[in-house]
Design an enzyme around this catalytic site. Structure first.
Site, PDB file in Angstrom:
ATOM      1  N   LYS A  24       0.833  -1.222   0.000  1.00  0.00           N
ATOM      2  CA  LYS A  24       0.000   0.000   0.000  1.00  0.00           C
ATOM      3  C   LYS A  24       0.854   1.253   0.000  1.00  0.00           C
ATOM      4  O   LYS A  24       0.672   2.151  -0.830  1.00  0.00           O
ATOM      5  CB  LYS A  24      -0.914   0.020   1.234  1.00  0.00           C
ATOM      6  CG  LYS A  24      -1.585   1.379   1.455  1.00  0.00           C
ATOM      7  CD  LYS A  24      -2.409   1.439   2.717  1.00  0.00           C
ATOM      8  CE  LYS A  24      -1.737   1.985   3.924  1.00  0.00           C
ATOM      9  NZ  LYS A  24      -1.706   3.445   4.095  1.00  0.00           N
ATOM     10  N   ASN A  25       1.793   1.329   0.931  1.00  0.00           N
ATOM     11  CA  ASN A  25       2.512   2.595   1.087  1.00  0.00           C
ATOM     12  C   ASN A  25       3.508   2.853  -0.042  1.00  0.00           C
ATOM     13  O   ASN A  25       3.920   3.992  -0.244  1.00  0.00           O
ATOM     14  CB  ASN A  25       3.177   2.674   2.467  1.00  0.00           C
ATOM     15  CG  ASN A  25       2.125   2.882   3.560  1.00  0.00           C
ATOM     16  OD1 ASN A  25       1.005   3.302   3.257  1.00  0.00           O
ATOM     17  ND2 ASN A  25       2.465   2.584   4.800  1.00  0.00           N
ATOM     18  N   ARG A  96      -4.381  10.117   3.408  1.00  0.00           N
ATOM     19  CA  ARG A  96      -3.161  10.774   3.864  1.00  0.00           C
ATOM     20  C   ARG A  96      -2.198  11.041   2.698  1.00  0.00           C
ATOM     21  O   ARG A  96      -1.632  12.128   2.562  1.00  0.00           O
ATOM     22  CB  ARG A  96      -2.496   9.842   4.888  1.00  0.00           C
ATOM     23  CG  ARG A  96      -1.251  10.384   5.493  1.00  0.00           C
ATOM     24  CD  ARG A  96      -1.586  11.418   6.515  1.00  0.00           C
ATOM     25  NE  ARG A  96      -0.413  12.077   7.016  1.00  0.00           N
ATOM     26  CZ  ARG A  96      -0.420  13.269   7.570  1.00  0.00           C
ATOM     27  NH1 ARG A  96      -1.548  13.932   7.681  1.00  0.00           N
ATOM     28  NH2 ARG A  96       0.670  13.806   8.012  1.00  0.00           N
ATOM     29  N   CYS A 120      -5.818   8.368   8.711  1.00  0.00           N
ATOM     30  CA  CYS A 120      -6.194   7.824  10.018  1.00  0.00           C
ATOM     31  C   CYS A 120      -5.886   8.803  11.139  1.00  0.00           C
ATOM     32  O   CYS A 120      -4.848   9.469  11.130  1.00  0.00           O
ATOM     33  CB  CYS A 120      -5.433   6.523  10.278  1.00  0.00           C
ATOM     34  SG  CYS A 120      -5.970   5.151   9.251  1.00  0.00           S
ATOM     35  N   ARG A 125      -0.220  14.818  12.988  1.00  0.00           N
ATOM     36  CA  ARG A 125       0.589  14.399  11.836  1.00  0.00           C
ATOM     37  C   ARG A 125       0.942  15.622  10.985  1.00  0.00           C
ATOM     38  O   ARG A 125       0.428  15.812   9.881  1.00  0.00           O
ATOM     39  CB  ARG A 125      -0.177  13.350  11.019  1.00  0.00           C
ATOM     40  CG  ARG A 125      -0.544  12.121  11.845  1.00  0.00           C
ATOM     41  CD  ARG A 125      -1.369  11.123  11.067  1.00  0.00           C
ATOM     42  NE  ARG A 125      -0.579  10.328  10.158  1.00  0.00           N
ATOM     43  CZ  ARG A 125      -1.098   9.414   9.326  1.00  0.00           C
ATOM     44  NH1 ARG A 125      -2.392   9.192   9.304  1.00  0.00           N
ATOM     45  NH2 ARG A 125      -0.310   8.730   8.516  1.00  0.00           N
ATOM     46  N   PRO A 126       1.835  16.467  11.497  1.00  0.00           N
ATOM     47  CA  PRO A 126       2.187  17.676  10.746  1.00  0.00           C
ATOM     48  C   PRO A 126       2.964  17.347   9.476  1.00  0.00           C
ATOM     49  O   PRO A 126       3.509  16.257   9.335  1.00  0.00           O
ATOM     50  CB  PRO A 126       3.069  18.461  11.724  1.00  0.00           C
ATOM     51  CG  PRO A 126       3.580  17.453  12.691  1.00  0.00           C
ATOM     52  CD  PRO A 126       2.581  16.337  12.746  1.00  0.00           C
ATOM     53  N   ASP A 307       3.287   0.585  12.287  1.00  0.00           N
ATOM     54  CA  ASP A 307       2.074   0.061  11.643  1.00  0.00           C
ATOM     55  C   ASP A 307       1.766  -1.378  12.062  1.00  0.00           C
ATOM     56  O   ASP A 307       0.663  -1.868  11.822  1.00  0.00           O
ATOM     57  CB  ASP A 307       2.205   0.129  10.108  1.00  0.00           C
ATOM     58  CG  ASP A 307       2.331   1.558   9.621  1.00  0.00           C
ATOM     59  OD1 ASP A 307       2.039   2.481  10.399  1.00  0.00           O
ATOM     60  OD2 ASP A 307       2.735   1.755   8.467  1.00  0.00           O
ATOM     61  N   ILE A 329       6.294   6.754  17.603  1.00  0.00           N
ATOM     62  CA  ILE A 329       6.085   7.521  16.365  1.00  0.00           C
ATOM     63  C   ILE A 329       4.831   8.401  16.459  1.00  0.00           C
ATOM     64  O   ILE A 329       4.859   9.560  16.051  1.00  0.00           O
ATOM     65  CB  ILE A 329       5.971   6.579  15.135  1.00  0.00           C
ATOM     66  CG1 ILE A 329       7.113   5.543  15.110  1.00  0.00           C
ATOM     67  CG2 ILE A 329       5.923   7.377  13.821  1.00  0.00           C
ATOM     68  CD1 ILE A 329       8.502   6.078  14.828  1.00  0.00           C
ATOM     69  N   ARG A 399      -9.306   0.164   3.310  1.00  0.00           N
ATOM     70  CA  ARG A 399      -8.444   1.209   2.745  1.00  0.00           C
ATOM     71  C   ARG A 399      -7.043   0.690   2.467  1.00  0.00           C
ATOM     72  O   ARG A 399      -6.348   1.210   1.604  1.00  0.00           O
ATOM     73  CB  ARG A 399      -8.358   2.392   3.717  1.00  0.00           C
ATOM     74  CG  ARG A 399      -9.618   3.226   3.694  1.00  0.00           C
ATOM     75  CD  ARG A 399      -9.641   4.237   4.785  1.00  0.00           C
ATOM     76  NE  ARG A 399      -8.439   5.057   4.773  1.00  0.00           N
ATOM     77  CZ  ARG A 399      -8.250   6.078   5.572  1.00  0.00           C
ATOM     78  NH1 ARG A 399      -9.176   6.412   6.433  1.00  0.00           N
ATOM     79  NH2 ARG A 399      -7.150   6.769   5.522  1.00  0.00           N
TER      80      ARG A 399
HETATM   81  C1  EPZ Z   1       3.943   6.944   6.618  1.00  0.00           C
HETATM   82  O1  EPZ Z   1       3.226   8.030   7.169  1.00  0.00           O
HETATM   83  C2  EPZ Z   1       2.947   5.858   6.385  1.00  0.00           C
HETATM   84  N1  EPZ Z   1       1.941   6.363   5.450  1.00  0.00           N
HETATM   85  C3  EPZ Z   1       2.316   5.455   7.694  1.00  0.00           C
HETATM   86  O2  EPZ Z   1       1.470   4.373   7.407  1.00  0.00           O
HETATM   87  C4  EPZ Z   1       3.379   5.038   8.685  1.00  0.00           C
HETATM   88  O3  EPZ Z   1       2.785   4.861   9.949  1.00  0.00           O
HETATM   89  C5  EPZ Z   1       4.457   6.118   8.815  1.00  0.00           C
HETATM   90  O4  EPZ Z   1       4.958   6.472   7.514  1.00  0.00           O
HETATM   91  C6  EPZ Z   1       5.626   5.687   9.677  1.00  0.00           C
HETATM   92  O5  EPZ Z   1       6.219   4.537   9.139  1.00  0.00           O
HETATM   93  C7  EPZ Z   1       2.186   6.325   4.159  1.00  0.00           C
HETATM   94  O6  EPZ Z   1       3.205   5.861   3.695  1.00  0.00           O
HETATM   95  C8  EPZ Z   1       1.118   6.851   3.271  1.00  0.00           C
HETATM   96  P1  EPZ Z   1       6.129  10.049   8.867  1.00  0.00           P
HETATM   97  P2  EPZ Z   1       3.888   9.466   7.229  1.00  0.00           P
HETATM   98  O7  EPZ Z   1       6.228  11.307   8.091  1.00  0.00           O
HETATM   99  O8  EPZ Z   1       4.776   9.610   6.058  1.00  0.00           O
HETATM  100  C9  EPZ Z   1       6.326  13.297  12.419  1.00  0.00           C
HETATM  101  C10 EPZ Z   1      -0.392   2.958   7.770  1.00  0.00           C
HETATM  102  O9  EPZ Z   1      -1.042   2.427   8.708  1.00  0.00           O
HETATM  103  N2  EPZ Z   1       6.391  14.298  11.337  1.00  0.00           N
HETATM  104  O10 EPZ Z   1       7.235   9.062   8.752  1.00  0.00           O
HETATM  105  O11 EPZ Z   1       2.811  10.449   7.387  1.00  0.00           O
HETATM  106  C11 EPZ Z   1       4.962  12.629  12.440  1.00  0.00           C
HETATM  107  O12 EPZ Z   1       4.020  13.378  13.165  1.00  0.00           O
HETATM  108  C12 EPZ Z   1       0.191   4.294   7.962  1.00  0.00           C
HETATM  109  O13 EPZ Z   1      -0.215   2.425   6.674  1.00  0.00           O
HETATM  110  C13 EPZ Z   1       6.503  15.634  11.641  1.00  0.00           C
HETATM  111  O14 EPZ Z   1       6.528  16.044  12.818  1.00  0.00           O
HETATM  112  O15 EPZ Z   1       4.751   9.337   8.539  1.00  0.00           O
HETATM  113  C14 EPZ Z   1       5.268  11.309  13.061  1.00  0.00           C
HETATM  114  O16 EPZ Z   1       5.303  11.449  14.449  1.00  0.00           O
HETATM  115  C15 EPZ Z   1      -0.397   5.184   8.943  1.00  0.00           C
HETATM  116  N3  EPZ Z   1       6.584  16.533  10.610  1.00  0.00           N
HETATM  117  C16 EPZ Z   1       6.673  11.010  12.565  1.00  0.00           C
HETATM  118  O17 EPZ Z   1       7.224  12.274  12.157  1.00  0.00           O
HETATM  119  C17 EPZ Z   1       6.553  16.157   9.308  1.00  0.00           C
HETATM  120  O18 EPZ Z   1       6.635  17.020   8.430  1.00  0.00           O
HETATM  121  C18 EPZ Z   1       6.781  10.041  11.409  1.00  0.00           C
HETATM  122  O19 EPZ Z   1       5.894  10.438  10.381  1.00  0.00           O
HETATM  123  C19 EPZ Z   1       6.443  14.796   9.018  1.00  0.00           C
HETATM  124  C20 EPZ Z   1       6.365  13.872  10.042  1.00  0.00           C
END
Ligand code: EPZ
Length: 421
Positions: A24-25, A96, A120, A125-126, A307, A329, A399
């Site tokens: 998916k991702n 997302r 979700c 999630r900034p 995840d 996370i 999803r």
């Molecule tokens: C990706 O989300 C995945 N989604 C998520 O999959 C997964 O949980 C996550 O990576 C971590 O592995 C997709 O690939 C579409 P991050 P993403 O940016 O990219 C903080 C699932 O169940 N952060 O790695 O949104 C953030 O808040 C899902 O399939 C900032 O602060 O995750 C989090 O605490 C849900 N500022 C951490 O970093 C930013 O600009 C990691 O987020 C970006 C992120």
């Protein structure tokens, strides 16, 4: 409220063989990336899941010609007819990964107007790191009428991410691939789908080195051609099936996997007393005795993936002893455990830590899915529980998991859809 619910008759050990679908991702990054190409792209091994269908509608809205053969898991995208760089909120809020349209459209048109992403509710999630990256590449950014507007002729830059972010790394990679000159991403995410996206872009003519390490170097190119690409298997679906086998004291083989992607989960299952082995693209999971409690901390790849925390913590509700799960996370990813209390789970949550006291039995009960992986966790709870579990709002699961009910039923589970009252 969904019109249907999942009804699970528990306590049936899973046994037999199954296969894993495309990731998916990875898919939700590769589909927007096609916008950067100048010709038709065929994507193979694409899962038939709601997030993929939403992205298809978004690409069609942008003017691309898209066809999806779900039977063959193949999507064909012709991006040559794209005629707008605007993705309104009613589209972007459906998922997302719509944020990848920002990087992809910016890279294609030098301009992107995209509504805020949905997804979700698992904590804040900034996307400040995505925006910082676009800005470092030379984009001007403003918010107007519910849209984020990015504009500029991009040129290479050195970007230091403040934390490891999968979305930020992928999005800035998308924007940088055709930017003038040389871009370096420091503290880049190393997840398998970051590598897969870089492989896709390189196979279309990009020049990206270092994906899979924390420094990615991108030399901008003028154009990307078309072609075909096969996305990697879904690491989280593989893990969910492995956990489901362990939860039901089953004996299954999962085909089409990349076993090394599963090392962190495999290590924890072995620690719990589950037997896991692999050869080539097959993983076998067998359980001969009860599970031991463990301590678990989610981390970025190659650590234990957030995840899989939710399915895994469901399993721990029946392990012998007291488990501790630290979620590093996201700040709100334990809602499934609140639901599982109604099934007899003994859980104490303190901030980002869940203390789980294993119980000998869970009892079937009506529960409600609140997010994708939390929904999968409730399915695992239902498979373990005595009696009948009803899961409301199961569309969260659709999803991100292709044919999960069918796959579980083919392994001997009793999971069916019924109309929700
Ligand atoms: C990706 O989300 C995945 N989604 C998520 O999959 C997964 O949980 C996550 O990576 C971590 O592995 C997709 O690939 C579409 P991050 P993403 O940016 O990219 C903080 C699932 O169940 N952060 O790695 O949104 C953030 O808040 C899902 O399939 C900032 O602060 O995750 C989090 O605490 C849900 N500022 C951490 O970093 C930013 O600009 C990691 O987020 C970006 C992120």
């Amino acid at each position: 409220m969904d019109q249907y619910k999942l009804v699970i008759q528990g306590e049936r050990p899973l046994s037999g063989e199954t296969y894993v679908s495309g990731g998916k991702n990875t898919s939700v990054a590769v589909i927007p990336a096609v916008l950067l190409c100048d010709d038709v792209v065929v994507i193979e091994n694409l899962p038939d899941i709601e997030d993929v269908r939403v992205l298809r509608r978004i690409l069609e809205h942008l003017g691309a010609k898209v066809s999806f053969d779900a039977e063959q898991s193949r999507m064909t995208i012709d991006p040559r007819s794209v005629n707008t760089c605007e993705v309104p909120f009613q589209y972007s809020q459906q998922m997302r990964a719509s944020y990848y349209l920002m990087g992809a459209l910016l890279g294609r048109c030098g301009e992107a107007n995209v509504g805020y992403p949905g997804g979700c509710d698992i904590g804040s999630r900034p996307i400040d790191q995505h925006i910082k990256g676009f800005s470092m590449l030379g984009a001007e950014i403003e918010e107007c009428g519910g849209l984020m507007r990015f504009k500029g002729k991009l040129s290479g830059s050195v970007i230091n991410f403040d934390m490891s972010t999968v979305g930020g790394t992928i999005n800035v990679m998308l924007a940088a691939v055709k930017a003038r000159g040389y871009t370096v991403l420091n503290n880049a995410a190393r997840e398998p789908h970051v590598v897969d996206l870089a492989n896709f872009l390189n196979s279309m003519g990009a020049n990206i080195k270092g994906a899979g390490t924390d420094t990615i170097r991108i030399r901008g190119v003028d154009r990307l051609h078309g072609g075909s690409y096969t996305v990697i298997p879904d690491q989280i679906e593989t893990g969910t099936l492995m956990i489901a086998a362990a939860a039901t004291r089953g004996d299954i083989a999962i085909h089409g996997t990349i076993p090394t992607h599963m090392d962190a989960l495999t290590a924890k299952l072995l620690e719990m007393g589950v037997s896991v082995s692999s050869a080539d693209d097959v993983i076998w999971v067998r359980v001969k005795r009860g599970h031991r409690a463990i301590r678990l901390t989610t981390q970025v790849y190659p650590g234990f993936p957030t995840d899989l925390q939710q399915p895994m913590s469901a399993l721990l509700c029946r392990a012998g002893g007291r488990s501790e799960v630290n979620e590093t996370i996201y700040d709100n990813r334990f809602k499934h455990l609140d639901e599982m209390r109604r099934m007899g789970a003994k859980v104490t949550i303190s901030g980002r830590t869940a203390y789980i006291e294993g119980v000998p039995q869970l009892r079937g009960a009506p529960v409600s899915a609140t997010d994708l992986r939390g929904g999968a966790a409730l399915v695992i709870a239902g498979l373990m529980a005595t009696g009948v579990t009803e899961i409301y709002n199961p569309s969260f699961i659709a999803r991100g998991y292709e044919h999960l009910e069918q796959k579980l039923c083919s392994l001997g589970a009793d999971v069916r859809r019924e109309e929700a009252e």
